[in-house]
Design a protein around this motif. Sequence first.
Motif, PDB file in Angstrom:
ATOM      1  N   ARG A 102     -25.398  -7.897   5.826  1.00  0.00           N
ATOM      2  CA  ARG A 102     -25.208  -6.544   6.363  1.00  0.00           C
ATOM      3  C   ARG A 102     -24.896  -6.530   7.845  1.00  0.00           C
ATOM      4  NH1 ARG A 102     -28.725  -2.009   3.201  1.00  0.00           N
ATOM      5  NH2 ARG A 102     -27.234  -1.879   1.507  1.00  0.00           N
ATOM      6  N   HIS A 106     -31.241   7.755  -0.726  1.00  0.00           N
ATOM      7  CA  HIS A 106     -31.231   6.634  -1.680  1.00  0.00           C
ATOM      8  C   HIS A 106     -32.608   5.981  -1.711  1.00  0.00           C
ATOM      9  CE1 HIS A 106     -30.927   4.041   1.895  1.00  0.00           C
ATOM     10  NE2 HIS A 106     -31.187   3.005   1.120  1.00  0.00           N
ATOM     11  N   HIS A 124     -29.645  -8.102   3.084  1.00  0.00           N
ATOM     12  CA  HIS A 124     -30.273  -7.014   2.341  1.00  0.00           C
ATOM     13  C   HIS A 124     -31.245  -7.592   1.314  1.00  0.00           C
ATOM     14  CE1 HIS A 124     -30.214  -3.535  -0.588  1.00  0.00           C
ATOM     15  NE2 HIS A 124     -30.729  -3.055   0.511  1.00  0.00           N
ATOM     16  N   HIS A 168     -34.536   2.477  -1.588  1.00  0.00           N
ATOM     17  CA  HIS A 168     -34.468   1.034  -1.374  1.00  0.00           C
ATOM     18  C   HIS A 168     -35.712   0.447  -2.025  1.00  0.00           C
ATOM     19  CE1 HIS A 168     -34.000  -2.855   0.847  1.00  0.00           C
ATOM     20  NE2 HIS A 168     -35.293  -2.866   0.601  1.00  0.00           N
ATOM     21  N   ASP A 202     -30.580  -0.963  -3.911  1.00  0.00           N
ATOM     22  CA  ASP A 202     -30.448   0.437  -3.505  1.00  0.00           C
ATOM     23  C   ASP A 202     -29.901   1.288  -4.637  1.00  0.00           C
ATOM     24  OD1 ASP A 202     -31.263  -0.215  -0.944  1.00  0.00           O
ATOM     25  OD2 ASP A 202     -29.223  -0.373  -0.155  1.00  0.00           O
TER      26      ASP A 202
END
Length: 275
Positions: free
Chosen positions: A166, A255, A176, A257, A180
């Motif tokens: 990322r 979202h 990451h 995670h 997600d």
Amino acid sequence: MKTSFFKFFIIFIYISTCNVYANTILSSEKYVSYKGGVIFFEISKNEYQSGYKLDEINLLVLHRNDKYYLLYGVPYQTKVGKNKITVSNNKSKRIFEFIVKEKKFDKQFIEIKKKYTAPSNDQLIRISKEKNTIGKYRDIWTSNKPDISFVRPANGVVTGVFGTRRFYNGVEGRYHNGYDIAGDETDYVLAPSSGEVILVGNFFYNGKFVYINHGSGLKSIFLHLSKILVKKGDIVDKGQVIGQIGSTGASTGPHLHWSVSLNQTYVNPELFLSY
Ligand SMILES: [Zn+2]
């Protein structure tokens, strides 16, 4: 006389076959994984009962389909190629060999508020405290056996997978370490498996979060929630509502995670949806 020779012959063939089989099992070729993968090392019933430690970390042992396994989460930093771990208990030591295969992780470019890439001094102090707190809970180990057949914690489009490189505002940050799922702020987040809520809070990067201990070093954390619907100490069932999707903390839109850790290392959460 003939019969006993025949019996002996049969037993001999049987033993030979067993040896071939045992050699196959002990071969390192059997254990192949990726960075962030989970390896099921086969162990004996005795080993299952004694358990194993890797350095000072207790490992998860499971009994499934008449077999016994030691589960090992492969750290993201593990090198590609042949690897081994030495595990021990107060009776014995054992070396497990495995191969980590190359896997191409995608790149993702994210534009985020500047405070998340260049925090102020006050924010740095806060970040450091919160990191220590999470670390303490990450190291908790309870002997209860987890249910590793997880359900999806939210329905929605998958917008991030484990291992992606990322780039935040153009600069490469940490890989990451979770999964997600995009959604609306009213969408519920479910516990993917049973466990105990060991921590809830509202942290700088995490936003509002729920941390669940499933047992034997297996844990899930759920970040960026709009609402937390459980409290520390709650025992949750698989599929129970624990919060609602949001965009709190270092997030660019609503979202969930979801990260999973095993033997104090982040592993690919998606794997637990297929066990
Ligand atoms: Zn994420």
